[in-house]
Design a protein around this motif. Structure first.
Motif, PDB file in Angstrom:
ATOM      1  N   GLU A 130       5.061  -6.073   4.938  1.00 30.02           N
ATOM      2  CA  GLU A 130       4.204  -5.893   3.816  1.00 30.02           C
ATOM      3  C   GLU A 130       5.202  -7.190   2.628  1.00 30.02           C
ATOM      4  N   ASN A 153       0.690  -0.839   0.368  1.00 26.48           N
ATOM      5  CA  ASN A 153       0.072   0.038   0.110  1.00 26.48           C
ATOM      6  C   ASN A 153       1.069   1.079  -0.218  1.00 26.48           C
ATOM      7  N   ASP A 154       2.297   1.035   0.308  1.00 23.60           N
ATOM      8  CA  ASP A 154       3.074   2.113   1.029  1.00 23.60           C
ATOM      9  C   ASP A 154       4.475   1.862  -0.379  1.00 23.60           C
TER      10      ASP A 154
END
Length: 88
Positions: free
Chosen positions: A54, A43-44
């Motif tokens: 992650e 998501n980043d």
């Protein structure tokens, strides 16, 4: 599948076609797994590397997929054996 009715050239051609189909199916499966796990876990985009969270998520996603695929393969083999009249 029994290819004994075909000559050598036809068997070789069929084998090449089947290998190409298997590779295409494998790449489609792999690409789908990568897309699904990446979409679910990353998501980043502030860093080139994955965070430990992650990375763990991607590992868990891939493991779940592999375990599911293994179970599906086992069930398919059992159903196929049952259909052929063999033991479960």
């Amino acid at each position: 599948m029994d290819f004994s009715q075909f000559n050598d050239a036809e068997r070789n051609h069929l084998q090449r076609v089947m290998e190409q189909k298997q590779m295409k199916d494998f790449l489609k499966l792999y690409s789908g797994l990568v897309e699904r796990c990446f979409t679910d876990c990353v998501n980043d985009f502030t860093s080139k590397t994955l965070s430990s969270k992650e990375d763990g998520c991607v590992q868990k996603c891939a493991d779940k997929f592999l375990k599911h695929s293994e179970r599906v393969g086992q069930r398919f083999a059992e159903a196929n054996a049952e259909m052929m009249g063999g033991p479960k």
